[in-house]
Design a protein around this motif. Sequence first.
Motif, PDB file in Angstrom:
ATOM      1  N   VAL A  52       0.834  -1.196   0.000  1.00  0.00           N
ATOM      2  CA  VAL A  52       0.000   0.000   0.000  1.00  0.00           C
ATOM      3  C   VAL A  52       0.869   1.247   0.000  1.00  0.00           C
ATOM      4  N   GLY A  53       0.446   2.237  -0.787  1.00  0.00           N
ATOM      5  CA  GLY A  53       1.155   3.511  -0.849  1.00  0.00           C
ATOM      6  C   GLY A  53       0.186   4.648  -1.083  1.00  0.00           C
ATOM      7  N   HIS A  54       0.740   5.847  -1.254  1.00  0.00           N
ATOM      8  CA  HIS A  54      -0.067   7.039  -1.503  1.00  0.00           C
ATOM      9  C   HIS A  54       0.421   7.738  -2.761  1.00  0.00           C
ATOM     10  N   VAL A  55      -0.524   8.256  -3.570  1.00  0.00           N
ATOM     11  CA  VAL A  55      -0.185   8.982  -4.785  1.00  0.00           C
ATOM     12  C   VAL A  55       0.427  10.329  -4.389  1.00  0.00           C
ATOM     13  N   VAL A  56       1.661  10.575  -4.863  1.00  0.00           N
ATOM     14  CA  VAL A  56       2.351  11.821  -4.531  1.00  0.00           C
ATOM     15  C   VAL A  56       2.580  12.700  -5.755  1.00  0.00           C
ATOM     16  N   SER A  57       2.366  12.153  -6.946  1.00  0.00           N
ATOM     17  CA  SER A  57       2.471  12.957  -8.164  1.00  0.00           C
ATOM     18  C   SER A  57       1.692  12.279  -9.287  1.00  0.00           C
ATOM     19  N   ILE A  58       1.320  13.093 -10.270  1.00  0.00           N
ATOM     20  CA  ILE A  58       0.617  12.561 -11.447  1.00  0.00           C
ATOM     21  C   ILE A  58       1.260  13.181 -12.681  1.00  0.00           C
ATOM     22  N   GLY A  59       1.755  12.325 -13.563  1.00  0.00           N
ATOM     23  CA  GLY A  59       2.361  12.781 -14.804  1.00  0.00           C
ATOM     24  C   GLY A  59       1.756  12.033 -15.974  1.00  0.00           C
ATOM     25  N   THR A  60       2.394  12.140 -17.135  1.00  0.00           N
ATOM     26  CA  THR A  60       1.903  11.450 -18.323  1.00  0.00           C
ATOM     27  C   THR A  60       3.055  10.736 -19.014  1.00  0.00           C
ATOM     28  N   PHE A  61       2.702   9.781 -19.871  1.00  0.00           N
ATOM     29  CA  PHE A  61       3.682   8.999 -20.618  1.00  0.00           C
ATOM     30  C   PHE A  61       3.147   8.768 -22.019  1.00  0.00           C
ATOM     31  N   LEU A  62       3.972   9.038 -23.019  1.00  0.00           N
ATOM     32  CA  LEU A  62       3.635   8.810 -24.431  1.00  0.00           C
ATOM     33  C   LEU A  62       2.352   9.520 -24.876  1.00  0.00           C
ATOM     34  N   GLN A  63       1.999  10.596 -24.223  1.00  0.00           N
ATOM     35  CA  GLN A  63       0.762  11.323 -24.531  1.00  0.00           C
ATOM     36  C   GLN A  63      -0.437  10.394 -24.573  1.00  0.00           C
ATOM     37  N   GLN A  64      -0.378   9.337 -23.747  1.00  0.00           N
ATOM     38  CA  GLN A  64      -1.429   8.330 -23.744  1.00  0.00           C
ATOM     39  C   GLN A  64      -1.867   7.947 -22.332  1.00  0.00           C
ATOM     40  N   PHE A  65      -0.918   7.785 -21.422  1.00  0.00           N
ATOM     41  CA  PHE A  65      -1.216   7.262 -20.089  1.00  0.00           C
ATOM     42  C   PHE A  65      -0.916   8.279 -18.997  1.00  0.00           C
ATOM     43  N   TYR A  66      -1.670   8.183 -17.901  1.00  0.00           N
ATOM     44  CA  TYR A  66      -1.289   8.859 -16.673  1.00  0.00           C
ATOM     45  C   TYR A  66      -0.284   7.965 -15.969  1.00  0.00           C
ATOM     46  N   ILE A  67       0.735   8.556 -15.388  1.00  0.00           N
ATOM     47  CA  ILE A  67       1.687   7.839 -14.555  1.00  0.00           C
ATOM     48  C   ILE A  67       1.560   8.413 -13.157  1.00  0.00           C
ATOM     49  N   TYR A  68       1.298   7.537 -12.210  1.00  0.00           N
ATOM     50  CA  TYR A  68       1.096   7.947 -10.821  1.00  0.00           C
ATOM     51  C   TYR A  68       2.374   7.672 -10.035  1.00  0.00           C
ATOM     52  N   GLY A  69       2.951   8.717  -9.471  1.00  0.00           N
ATOM     53  CA  GLY A  69       4.089   8.552  -8.576  1.00  0.00           C
ATOM     54  C   GLY A  69       3.539   8.117  -7.229  1.00  0.00           C
ATOM     55  N   VAL A  70       3.903   6.923  -6.795  1.00  0.00           N
ATOM     56  CA  VAL A  70       3.351   6.364  -5.561  1.00  0.00           C
ATOM     57  C   VAL A  70       4.475   6.142  -4.559  1.00  0.00           C
ATOM     58  N   ALA A  71       4.315   6.688  -3.366  1.00  0.00           N
ATOM     59  CA  ALA A  71       5.278   6.487  -2.284  1.00  0.00           C
ATOM     60  C   ALA A  71       4.817   5.305  -1.450  1.00  0.00           C
ATOM     61  N   PHE A  72       5.652   4.284  -1.393  1.00  0.00           N
ATOM     62  CA  PHE A  72       5.355   3.081  -0.614  1.00  0.00           C
ATOM     63  C   PHE A  72       6.181   3.124   0.661  1.00  0.00           C
ATOM     64  N   LEU A  73       5.516   3.241   1.808  1.00  0.00           N
ATOM     65  CA  LEU A  73       6.214   3.385   3.081  1.00  0.00           C
ATOM     66  C   LEU A  73       6.905   2.098   3.506  1.00  0.00           C
ATOM     67  N   GLU A  74       6.299   0.943   3.222  1.00  0.00           N
ATOM     68  CA  GLU A  74       6.876  -0.339   3.650  1.00  0.00           C
ATOM     69  C   GLU A  74       8.253  -0.561   3.024  1.00  0.00           C
TER      70      GLU A  74
END
Length: 107
Positions: A52-74
């Motif tokens: 389990v983690g938390h979304v810390v950023s949202i970007g894009t890839f190939l002008q097609q997908f969202y990429i979610y930066g996720v911080a995993f504490l474990e």
Amino acid sequence: MSNIVRDSDVVELSGPPCFSFGEKVQANRSIRNDGTYPGRKIGEVLVKKGEVGHVVSIGTFLQQFYIYGVAFLESGYRVGMKRKELDAVGAGEEVDDPPLPEEEGVS
């Protein structure tokens, strides 16, 4: 650049992101280093399935997908993941959170 393989013909960017900043998410598969995570060997597991983690950023890839930066504490890693690699953890389905301590004198 012509060797880039797209996962599908779906363009996620035509709608809003599925997850928001600070949202609790869970990896639905193990994520290995594809060579883009510095200081770790290629193929090394960065995130285990179910972590389990938390979304810390949202970007894009190939002008097609969202990429979610996720911080995993474990594991202590911050990893970029696609929507298909994540599941939302709703308020009613908390995962591995310790119970809150009970306060004395409160009923």
